[in-house]
Design a protein around this motif. Structure first.
Motif, PDB file in Angstrom:
ATOM      1  N   GLY A  52      -8.208   9.092   2.587  1.00  0.00           N
ATOM      2  CA  GLY A  52      -8.319   9.012   1.177  1.00  0.00           C
ATOM      3  C   GLY A  52      -8.726   7.746   0.565  1.00  0.00           C
ATOM      4  N   HIS A  53      -8.200   6.992   1.291  1.00  0.00           N
ATOM      5  CA  HIS A  53      -8.315   5.337   0.875  1.00  0.00           C
ATOM      6  C   HIS A  53      -9.717   5.275   1.323  1.00  0.00           C
ATOM      7  N   ARG A  54     -10.102   5.374   2.524  1.00  0.00           N
ATOM      8  CA  ARG A  54     -11.728   5.071   3.018  1.00  0.00           C
ATOM      9  C   ARG A  54     -12.660   5.907   2.011  1.00  0.00           C
ATOM     10  N   LEU A  55     -12.176   7.098   1.707  1.00  0.00           N
ATOM     11  CA  LEU A  55     -13.088   7.918   0.960  1.00  0.00           C
ATOM     12  C   LEU A  55     -13.325   7.181  -0.459  1.00  0.00           C
ATOM     13  N   ASP A  56     -12.382   6.901  -1.012  1.00  0.00           N
ATOM     14  CA  ASP A  56     -12.338   6.348  -2.320  1.00  0.00           C
ATOM     15  C   ASP A  56     -12.785   4.925  -2.543  1.00  0.00           C
ATOM     16  N   ASP A  57     -12.467   4.099  -1.542  1.00  0.00           N
ATOM     17  CA  ASP A  57     -13.020   2.660  -1.376  1.00  0.00           C
ATOM     18  C   ASP A  57     -13.969   2.188  -0.618  1.00  0.00           C
ATOM     19  N   ASP A  58     -14.178   2.907   0.355  1.00  0.00           N
ATOM     20  CA  ASP A  58     -15.407   2.582   1.383  1.00  0.00           C
ATOM     21  C   ASP A  58     -15.827   3.837   2.114  1.00  0.00           C
ATOM     22  N   PRO A  59     -16.351   4.646   1.420  1.00  0.00           N
ATOM     23  CA  PRO A  59     -16.846   5.976   2.138  1.00  0.00           C
ATOM     24  C   PRO A  59     -17.690   5.849   3.314  1.00  0.00           C
ATOM     25  N   VAL A  60     -17.231   6.698   4.154  1.00  0.00           N
ATOM     26  CA  VAL A  60     -18.066   6.647   5.594  1.00  0.00           C
ATOM     27  C   VAL A  60     -17.526   8.000   6.155  1.00  0.00           C
ATOM     28  N   PRO A  61     -18.698   8.635   6.671  1.00  0.00           N
ATOM     29  CA  PRO A  61     -18.602   9.864   7.229  1.00  0.00           C
ATOM     30  C   PRO A  61     -17.211   9.958   8.375  1.00  0.00           C
ATOM     31  N   MET A  62     -16.367  11.001   8.415  1.00  0.00           N
ATOM     32  CA  MET A  62     -14.998  11.120   8.879  1.00  0.00           C
ATOM     33  C   MET A  62     -15.089  12.255   9.732  1.00  0.00           C
ATOM     34  N   ILE A  63     -14.248  12.545  10.897  1.00  0.00           N
ATOM     35  CA  ILE A  63     -14.174  13.654  11.405  1.00  0.00           C
ATOM     36  C   ILE A  63     -12.660  13.694  11.927  1.00  0.00           C
ATOM     37  N   TYR A  64     -11.916  14.903  11.492  1.00  0.00           N
ATOM     38  CA  TYR A  64     -10.385  15.234  11.661  1.00  0.00           C
ATOM     39  C   TYR A  64     -10.571  16.155  12.636  1.00  0.00           C
ATOM     40  N   VAL A  65      -9.811  15.965  13.808  1.00  0.00           N
ATOM     41  CA  VAL A  65      -9.752  17.156  14.901  1.00  0.00           C
ATOM     42  C   VAL A  65      -8.077  17.268  15.249  1.00  0.00           C
ATOM     43  N   GLY A  66      -8.007  18.718  14.970  1.00  0.00           N
ATOM     44  CA  GLY A  66      -6.599  19.179  15.110  1.00  0.00           C
ATOM     45  C   GLY A  66      -6.519  19.907  16.741  1.00  0.00           C
ATOM     46  N   ARG A 106     -17.215  17.282   1.237  1.00  0.00           N
ATOM     47  CA  ARG A 106     -18.069  16.322   0.931  1.00  0.00           C
ATOM     48  C   ARG A 106     -17.523  15.533  -0.428  1.00  0.00           C
ATOM     49  N   VAL A 107     -17.164  14.271  -0.039  1.00  0.00           N
ATOM     50  CA  VAL A 107     -16.420  13.139  -1.033  1.00  0.00           C
ATOM     51  C   VAL A 107     -17.244  11.893  -1.160  1.00  0.00           C
ATOM     52  N   ALA A 108     -17.619  11.488  -2.126  1.00  0.00           N
ATOM     53  CA  ALA A 108     -18.293  10.301  -2.413  1.00  0.00           C
ATOM     54  C   ALA A 108     -19.601  10.197  -1.605  1.00  0.00           C
ATOM     55  N   GLY A 109     -20.261  11.171  -1.379  1.00  0.00           N
ATOM     56  CA  GLY A 109     -21.652  11.212  -0.595  1.00  0.00           C
ATOM     57  C   GLY A 109     -21.391  11.222   0.743  1.00  0.00           C
ATOM     58  N   VAL A 110     -20.339  11.234   1.321  1.00  0.00           N
ATOM     59  CA  VAL A 110     -20.183  11.507   2.741  1.00  0.00           C
ATOM     60  C   VAL A 110     -19.361  12.702   3.200  1.00  0.00           C
ATOM     61  N   GLU A 111     -19.323  13.047   4.496  1.00  0.00           N
ATOM     62  CA  GLU A 111     -18.649  14.371   4.685  1.00  0.00           C
ATOM     63  C   GLU A 111     -17.411  13.859   5.529  1.00  0.00           C
ATOM     64  N   LEU A 112     -16.365  14.507   5.370  1.00  0.00           N
ATOM     65  CA  LEU A 112     -15.150  14.616   6.079  1.00  0.00           C
ATOM     66  C   LEU A 112     -14.971  15.989   6.864  1.00  0.00           C
ATOM     67  N   ARG A 113     -15.275  16.059   8.106  1.00  0.00           N
ATOM     68  CA  ARG A 113     -15.597  17.233   8.701  1.00  0.00           C
ATOM     69  C   ARG A 113     -14.228  17.531   9.537  1.00  0.00           C
ATOM     70  N   LEU A 114     -13.895  18.820   9.599  1.00  0.00           N
ATOM     71  CA  LEU A 114     -12.703  19.461  10.214  1.00  0.00           C
ATOM     72  C   LEU A 114     -13.161  20.114  11.704  1.00  0.00           C
ATOM     73  N   ALA A 115     -12.403  19.771  12.580  1.00  0.00           N
ATOM     74  CA  ALA A 115     -12.779  20.252  13.911  1.00  0.00           C
ATOM     75  C   ALA A 115     -11.344  20.706  14.773  1.00  0.00           C
ATOM     76  N   TRP A 116     -11.384  21.001  15.769  1.00  0.00           N
ATOM     77  CA  TRP A 116     -10.456  21.335  16.786  1.00  0.00           C
ATOM     78  C   TRP A 116     -10.705  21.203  18.094  1.00  0.00           C
ATOM     79  N   ALA A 117      -9.682  20.795  18.997  1.00  0.00           N
ATOM     80  CA  ALA A 117      -9.800  20.176  20.238  1.00  0.00           C
ATOM     81  C   ALA A 117     -10.707  21.448  21.321  1.00  0.00           C
ATOM     82  N   GLY A 118     -10.449  22.757  20.987  1.00  0.00           N
ATOM     83  CA  GLY A 118     -11.234  23.672  21.830  1.00  0.00           C
ATOM     84  C   GLY A 118     -12.493  23.825  21.393  1.00  0.00           C
ATOM     85  N   SER A 119     -13.124  23.197  20.603  1.00  0.00           N
ATOM     86  CA  SER A 119     -14.592  23.538  20.128  1.00  0.00           C
ATOM     87  C   SER A 119     -15.626  22.423  20.377  1.00  0.00           C
TER      88      SER A 119
END
Length: 182
Positions: A52-66, A106-119
């Motif tokens: 949230g901090h990065r998306l708000d203050d310094d947007p950059v594409p992100m990936i979150y893997v569960g 899609r937040v502040a012009g960049v993507e936060l992608r959600l993925a999982w370990a088996g994919s």
């Protein structure tokens, strides 16, 4: 968000150990953070706060893997959606309606992608400046190298990993300069 154990704004005094982690995550020279902690001590929340901090203050594409698709679908995607909705500055920057997707925020012009370990396809989809790998200990084949490769495009990238192992012996030391226990 409403419905959480302690609704309302984040209050660091509830998880004081997360403050140093958040400070290190905000340092542009930090490249990798590994959190090895007990369960239910705000590891995932610290990662979400960092996102949230990065998306708000310094947007950059992100990936979150569960660890699994069901974890992403049933736990993390709803938490991320609630985080975005309950933070007015983020919600104003979030794409809504028909263009919104469940696994790509899609937040502040960049993507936060959600993925999982088996994919591997989801993990290898595109470059990112920040990567999160949550519950590494629950993954049969943690995608650390794959996520690290996604981050290589960004010279100021950050990789945060969290784990709650239940087996083994942990040895720690205190860093002489920072005072952080490693």
């Amino acid at each position: 968000p409403a419905g959480s154990a302690m609704p309302g704004e984040w209050r660091s005094e509830r998880a004081p150990w997360s403050v140093q982690i958040a400070q290190v995550a905000a340092d542009p020279t930090t490249r990798r953070i590994t959190m090895v902690m007990s369960t239910q001590v705000s590891k995932s929340e610290t990662m979400l706060n960092t996102a949230g901090h990065r998306l708000d203050d310094d947007p950059v594409p992100m990936i979150y893997v569960g660890p699994t698709k069901s974890n992403i679908d049933g736990v993390m995607e709803p938490r991320i959606s609630k985080m975005l909705q309950s933070t007015p500055s983020l919600w104003a920057k979030t794409v809504k309606g028909r263009k919104a997707q469940k696994l790509v925020k899609r937040v502040a012009g960049v993507e936060l992608r959600l993925a999982w370990a088996g994919s591997p396809t989801e993990v290898a989809a595109q470059p990112a400046g920040v990567g999160f790998i949550d519950e590494v200990d629950l993954m049969e084949d943690p995608p650390v190298e794959s996520v690290q490769a996604r981050l290589a495009t960004y010279p100021d990238h950050l990789l945060m990993m969290a784990s709650s192992p239940t087996l083994g012996i942990v040895e720690t030391y205190v860093h002489q300069v920072t005072g952080f226990e490693h």
